[in-house]
Design a protein around this motif. Sequence first.
Motif, PDB file in Angstrom:
ATOM      1  N   THR A  78      90.159 -61.131  -7.113  1.00 47.87           N
ATOM      2  CA  THR A  78      89.624 -60.395  -8.270  1.00 47.87           C
ATOM      3  C   THR A  78      90.339 -59.060  -8.356  1.00 47.87           C
ATOM      4  N   GLN A  79      90.924 -58.813  -9.527  1.00 46.02           N
ATOM      5  CA  GLN A  79      91.663 -57.571  -9.761  1.00 46.02           C
ATOM      6  C   GLN A  79      90.981 -56.798 -10.878  1.00 46.02           C
ATOM      7  N   HIS A  80      90.610 -55.553 -10.582  1.00 46.10           N
ATOM      8  CA  HIS A  80      90.015 -54.654 -11.574  1.00 46.10           C
ATOM      9  C   HIS A  80      91.028 -53.564 -11.883  1.00 46.10           C
ATOM     10  N   GLU A  81      91.242 -53.328 -13.180  1.00 41.84           N
ATOM     11  CA  GLU A  81      92.147 -52.263 -13.600  1.00 41.84           C
ATOM     12  C   GLU A  81      91.397 -51.349 -14.551  1.00 41.84           C
ATOM     13  N   SER A  82      91.436 -50.063 -14.283  1.00 46.64           N
ATOM     14  CA  SER A  82      90.798 -49.045 -15.114  1.00 46.64           C
ATOM     15  C   SER A  82      91.903 -48.199 -15.732  1.00 46.64           C
ATOM     16  N   TRP A  83      92.223 -48.483 -16.999  1.00 48.56           N
ATOM     17  CA  TRP A  83      93.346 -47.840 -17.686  1.00 48.56           C
ATOM     18  C   TRP A  83      92.917 -46.542 -18.357  1.00 48.56           C
ATOM     19  N   SER A  84      93.771 -45.548 -18.277  1.00 48.73           N
ATOM     20  CA  SER A  84      93.540 -44.283 -18.968  1.00 48.73           C
ATOM     21  C   SER A  84      93.916 -44.437 -20.437  1.00 48.73           C
ATOM     22  N   ALA A  85      93.435 -43.506 -21.240  1.00 50.15           N
ATOM     23  CA  ALA A  85      93.903 -43.415 -22.626  1.00 50.15           C
ATOM     24  C   ALA A  85      95.373 -43.007 -22.585  1.00 50.15           C
ATOM     25  N   PRO A  86      96.136 -43.316 -23.630  1.00 48.10           N
ATOM     26  CA  PRO A  86      97.555 -42.979 -23.605  1.00 48.10           C
ATOM     27  C   PRO A  86      97.796 -41.471 -23.710  1.00 48.10           C
ATOM     28  N   VAL A  98      91.930 -54.603  -5.754  1.00 48.00           N
ATOM     29  CA  VAL A  98      92.038 -56.050  -5.590  1.00 48.00           C
ATOM     30  C   VAL A  98      91.157 -56.441  -4.420  1.00 48.00           C
ATOM     31  N   ASP A  99      90.250 -57.367  -4.688  1.00 52.56           N
ATOM     32  CA  ASP A  99      89.372 -57.905  -3.657  1.00 52.56           C
ATOM     33  C   ASP A  99      89.685 -59.382  -3.488  1.00 52.56           C
ATOM     34  N   ILE A 100      89.806 -59.795  -2.238  1.00 54.68           N
ATOM     35  CA  ILE A 100      90.111 -61.190  -1.935  1.00 54.68           C
ATOM     36  C   ILE A 100      88.903 -61.759  -1.208  1.00 54.68           C
ATOM     37  N   ALA A 101      88.178 -62.644  -1.895  1.00 55.77           N
ATOM     38  CA  ALA A 101      86.947 -63.207  -1.333  1.00 55.77           C
ATOM     39  C   ALA A 101      87.247 -63.928  -0.024  1.00 55.77           C
ATOM     40  N   GLY A 102      86.491 -63.592   0.999  1.00 60.05           N
ATOM     41  CA  GLY A 102      86.633 -64.258   2.279  1.00 60.05           C
ATOM     42  C   GLY A 102      87.797 -63.765   3.119  1.00 60.05           C
ATOM     43  N   ALA A 103      88.531 -62.794   2.612  1.00 62.21           N
ATOM     44  CA  ALA A 103      89.672 -62.266   3.370  1.00 62.21           C
ATOM     45  C   ALA A 103      89.428 -60.795   3.677  1.00 62.21           C
ATOM     46  N   PRO A 104      89.846 -60.365   4.824  1.00 55.60           N
ATOM     47  CA  PRO A 104      89.621 -58.978   5.222  1.00 55.60           C
ATOM     48  C   PRO A 104      90.709 -58.032   4.707  1.00 55.60           C
TER      49      PRO A 104
END
Length: 166
Positions: A78-86, A98-104
């Motif tokens: 799962t990748q989350h991106e929080s973009w700024s205004a231009p 980036v979170d990888i389920a089940g992985a450390p």
Amino acid sequence: MALNASTTLPHSADAVLDVLTRRDFVEHVSQRAGATLTEFTVSGPADGAFTTTTVRTMPTDRFPDMVKKFVGATLNVTQHESWSAPAADGSRSADISVDIAGAPVKVKAVQKLVAAAGSTTIELTGDVTSSIPFLGGKIAATAEPYLAKALNLQAAEAKKWLDQAA
């Protein structure tokens, strides 16, 4: 493990951002990487600050055995991106996790689209960490090249996509 990669595309920051936030493009890049896109959402208008969430399922068949024994045959990423205004010149930045389920393994990064005369440099800096004592550094070091390759793949495919549209 430090993550640091950059590449320049001969297109405007607006055009690059438009491609990076298209579901069909994200699905295309996911497939090229051997993954399956399971979710992609954009929250907010792209002409201001907005967020994206991308969820992919990836096989681990090309990962080292040491990693596979911790995560199994597939990973949900799962990748989350929080973009700024231009900015006035069209440049933007995104805080990425980036979170990888089940992985450390965890990834925290900043991606910048730096506008220049007729081109955009994509810069990615961040850290890859693993919480496993003694092996964490080795696992993070194993993950880092895959992430750099993912940026290069994304940039190469974005260039092809934009060149075809021109």
